[in-house]
Design an enzyme around this catalytic site. Structure first.
Site, mmCIF file in Angstrom:
data_model
loop_
_atom_site.group_PDB
_atom_site.id
_atom_site.type_symbol
_atom_site.label_atom_id
_atom_site.label_comp_id
_atom_site.label_asym_id
_atom_site.label_seq_id
_atom_site.Cartn_x
_atom_site.Cartn_y
_atom_site.Cartn_z
ATOM 1 N N SER A 189 0.843 -1.190 0.000
ATOM 2 C CA SER A 189 0.000 0.000 0.000
ATOM 3 C C SER A 189 0.886 1.250 0.000
ATOM 4 O O SER A 189 1.707 1.410 -0.896
ATOM 5 C CB SER A 189 -0.954 -0.034 1.194
ATOM 6 O OG SER A 189 -1.931 0.969 1.085
ATOM 7 N N ASP A 210 -9.647 -4.019 -5.419
ATOM 8 C CA ASP A 210 -9.087 -3.019 -4.512
ATOM 9 C C ASP A 210 -9.701 -1.654 -4.807
ATOM 10 O O ASP A 210 -9.568 -1.135 -5.920
ATOM 11 C CB ASP A 210 -7.565 -2.971 -4.682
ATOM 12 C CG ASP A 210 -6.853 -2.212 -3.584
ATOM 13 O OD1 ASP A 210 -7.505 -1.393 -2.903
ATOM 14 O OD2 ASP A 210 -5.642 -2.424 -3.417
ATOM 15 N N HIS A 240 -7.918 -4.816 -0.949
ATOM 16 C CA HIS A 240 -6.701 -4.150 -0.471
ATOM 17 C C HIS A 240 -6.085 -5.006 0.629
ATOM 18 O O HIS A 240 -6.279 -4.761 1.828
ATOM 19 C CB HIS A 240 -7.043 -2.750 0.033
ATOM 20 C CG HIS A 240 -5.841 -1.878 0.205
ATOM 21 N ND1 HIS A 240 -5.082 -1.443 -0.863
ATOM 22 C CD2 HIS A 240 -5.242 -1.366 1.306
ATOM 23 C CE1 HIS A 240 -4.094 -0.690 -0.425
ATOM 24 N NE2 HIS A 240 -4.158 -0.648 0.890
#
Length: 330
Positions: free
Chosen positions: A185, A270, A299
């Site tokens: 991320s 995501d 995610h």
């Protein structure tokens, strides 16, 4: 063509135009990096009491951008210390995360890697932020100084990431020719930024990376970029200035600087780092690369992907060791 093939084909067509020229972005970052090279790291290490008899646990700090003291773990597998300098994995954290406990990095240590686990300034770890601000921001961190690149939070964390590589390379136990940047991320975005801005890295694993194709993300992401959207909802007249800041840290504009092997993972469901943003960067990446698709993931980074990432780093360092010039670094 089935649904999976059609979606893959659609993503492979993602090829948005750069939002700043290569010459402009290179001139900017080359100038910034030259200035940063003269700023001392001021690395300090303190060995910690630890229940892990096979691992040396050091708290390491270094001076990041704007004199912010960045807190890290330096983890060294003891059985490897007396043999050779160790390869090192520099781990960047996800948004609002921290470096956590040393246990988190056990799999890397078991494979014989040292680990430098790096806090992100101002988020959930021990690292604060000395960033000087002349105006307010909305919740979170990324809108701090967002109207001017040189005073922005994005520039600060990018340079913290670069200086973390310097801090790792400076440690006597670490083989500076075998440095890897990894993260997920926000951490994946920082790993790619480090790969674009620091020539000493040898391999990169960026899972579901942020900071890719930021203009698309600004319109669609439900993650940290929604903070910028909220800011612009309040101050719509500031959009041109915000866009000008974002072009300098958008990996779409920096990917041409990456020449090392890169593994990227992407979740097709995501909503925080949409696959369109990640593919836009991957499709422009002109370096040895591997993309791992997860059609049913959002995610998240699975144990399976963590294992693939470790395999990727291990294999690339092994291949580099077979190259005669590898021992001289990059």
């Amino acid at each position: 063509m089935g649904s999976f093939e059609a979606r893959k084909h659609e993503l492979m067509q993602q090829n948005p135009e750069r939002t700043i020229s290569n010459q402009q972005i290179d001139e900017y970052w080359n100038s910034v990096l030259r200035k940063q090279a003269h700023v001392p790291l001021l690395v300090l290490r303190e060995t910690q009491n630890s229940p892990y008899s096979t691992v040396r646990v050091d708290k390491l700090t270094f001076q990041g951008f704007d004199e912010t003291l960045v807190h890290c773990w330096l983890l060294l597998p003891r059985r490897e210390l007396d043999v050779n300098p160790l390869p090192c994995v520099i781990v960047y954290q996800g948004y609002m995360g921290d470096r956590g406990l040393p246990d988190r990095y056990a799999a890397w240590l078991l494979r014989g890697f040292s680990v430098l686990a790096v806090d992100a300034r101002g988020q959930a770890g021990q690292t604060g932020s000395c960033l000087s601000l002349s105006e307010g921001w909305v919740k979170g961190w990324v809108t701090q100084g967002i109207r001017h690149i040189d005073g922005s939070y994005y520039k600060a964390i990018a340079l913290d990431a670069v200086r973390a590589v310097d801090a790792a390379a400076a440690q006597p136990e670490i083989d500076m020719s075998r440095l890897a940047a990894v993260g997920g991320s926000q951490g994946g975005g920082l790993a790619l930024l480090a790969a674009a801005l620091h020539p000493q890295l040898g391999v990169c694993v960026a899972d579901i990376p942020n900071m890719c194709h930021l203009e698309y993300g600004l319109m669609h992401s439900t993650g940290s970029l929604s903070e910028i959207a909220a800011y612009l909802k309040r101050y719509p007249d500031r959009l041109p200035a915000v866009r000008q800041t974002l072009v300098h840290v958008d990996l779409l504009n920096l990917v041409h600087r990456i020449s090392i092997p890169v593994m990227i993972s992407v979740g097709w469901k995501d909503t925080i780092c949409p696959p369109e943003t990640i593919y836009a960067v991957y499709n422009r990446l002109d370096a040895p690369k591997q993309l791992i698709d997860y059609p049913f993931s959002g995610h998240e980074v699975s144990e399976y992907q963590h294992s693939l990432g470790m395999d990727f780093v291990t294999a690339n360092f092994r291949n580099q060791a077979k190259t005669p010039s590898a021992s001289s670094g990059r």
